[in-house]
Design an enzyme around this catalytic site. Structure first.
Site, PDB file in Angstrom:
ATOM      1  N   LYS A  63      51.689 -12.038 -35.550  1.00  0.00           N
ATOM      2  CA  LYS A  63      52.233 -12.849 -37.271  1.00  0.00           C
ATOM      3  C   LYS A  63      53.399 -11.523 -37.425  1.00  0.00           C
ATOM      4  CE  LYS A  63      52.392 -15.006 -40.510  1.00  0.00           C
ATOM      5  NZ  LYS A  63      51.642 -16.050 -41.643  1.00  0.00           N
ATOM      6  N   THR A 116      47.255 -18.732 -43.703  1.00  0.00           N
ATOM      7  CA  THR A 116      46.367 -17.872 -44.914  1.00  0.00           C
ATOM      8  C   THR A 116      44.775 -17.361 -45.075  1.00  0.00           C
ATOM      9  OG1 THR A 116      47.829 -19.666 -46.217  1.00  0.00           O
ATOM     10  CG2 THR A 116      47.294 -17.904 -47.617  1.00  0.00           C
ATOM     11  N   ARG A 174      45.457 -23.553 -48.587  1.00  0.00           N
ATOM     12  CA  ARG A 174      46.132 -22.985 -50.085  1.00  0.00           C
ATOM     13  C   ARG A 174      45.968 -24.129 -50.697  1.00  0.00           C
ATOM     14  NH1 ARG A 174      52.231 -20.573 -48.204  1.00  0.00           N
ATOM     15  NH2 ARG A 174      51.725 -20.142 -46.638  1.00  0.00           N
ATOM     16  N   GLU A 226      49.316 -25.334 -37.851  1.00  0.00           N
ATOM     17  CA  GLU A 226      48.369 -24.273 -38.215  1.00  0.00           C
ATOM     18  C   GLU A 226      48.275 -24.352 -39.917  1.00  0.00           C
ATOM     19  OE1 GLU A 226      50.827 -20.257 -39.118  1.00  0.00           O
ATOM     20  OE2 GLU A 226      50.046 -20.105 -41.047  1.00  0.00           O
TER      21      GLU A 226
END
Ligand SMILES: O=C(O)C(=O)C[C@H](O)[C@H](O)COP(=O)(O)O
Length: 213
Positions: free
Chosen positions: A134, A74, A51, A47
């Site tokens: 999640k 994100t 960012r 993942e």
């Protein structure tokens, strides 16, 4: 892609390994060696968080690494979804969920592991058809004890808890019936990346890959 299809795909991805490494990369040069080390250590699911300025290029580079299953973390906006998909992400992860984000992932066929932190958030996602979610931020939100308690009234939802989880804490989550895998950044520490210690990262990955579920 329907929410049910997205959930089936998310579950398939979560079942590939006990841990999904959450990766924050500042340097594109780290992408390929990091992905190779993690995959070699037994963690194929990667993942890449959106960012940092190089995150989309990192996804492109990691998508070339054999054996890797690369996703974007994100995800906050429909534009993020489009960009992640174009870069080669095969799944998405978000800290929470909004209708605009869910719409975009469904429209662009990007299976989303959407974040939820409370029973109401979990129920809202479930109402829409997301049975795999999640749990974020896991540790700050009550940890494995909270997730076990949530599993009593909501056993139909399977989770990937993420946020504050370490090698030592992961087993408490992985033994729960409603947990498919954990997410965590501990397998790719900045110090080891900067030192080019890919063997060290492979060792951390191997330790995480060996966690019982
Ligand atoms: O990027 C996202 O989509 C997120 O929701 C946040 C990450 O899952 C956490 O930052 C995990 O990081 P650690 O707590 O360091 O393991």
């Amino acid at each position: 892609m329907t929410p049910a299809e997205a959930s089936a795909k998310s579950l398939e991805i979560c079942r590939l390994a006990p841990v999904i490494p959450v990766l924050v990369l500042d340097d594109l040069a780290f992408a390929a060696p990091l992905a190779r080390a993690l995959v070699k250590g037994g963690l194929p699911v990667l993942e890449v968080t959106l960012r940092t300025p190089v995150a989309l290029d990192v996804i492109r580079a990691m998508a070339e690494v054999e054996g890797g299953v690369v996703g974007a973390g994100t995800l906050l906006t429909p534009a993020d979804v489009k960009a992640a998909k174009a870069a080669g992400a095969t799944f998405g992860v978000s800290p929470g969920a909004t209708d605009r984000l869910l719409d975009a992932c469904e429209d662009h066929d990007l299976p989303l592991l959407a974040g939820a932190a409370t029973c109401s958030e979990i129920m809202a996602l479930l109402e829409r058809g997301y049975t795999v979610q999640k749990f974020f931020p896991a540790e700050a939100n009550g940890g494995a004890a909270a997730l076990a308690a949530i599993g009593a009234p909501l056993p139909q939802v399977t989770f990937c808890p993420t946020g504050g989880i370490t090698l030592a804490k992961a087993p408490d989550y992985l033994k729960l019936a409603n947990v498919a895998c954990c997410g965590g950044s501990w397998v790719a520490p900045k110090g080891l990346m900067q030192a080019g210690d890919w063997a060290g990262i492979e060792r951390l990955a191997a330790e995480a890959a060996a966690l019982p579920r």
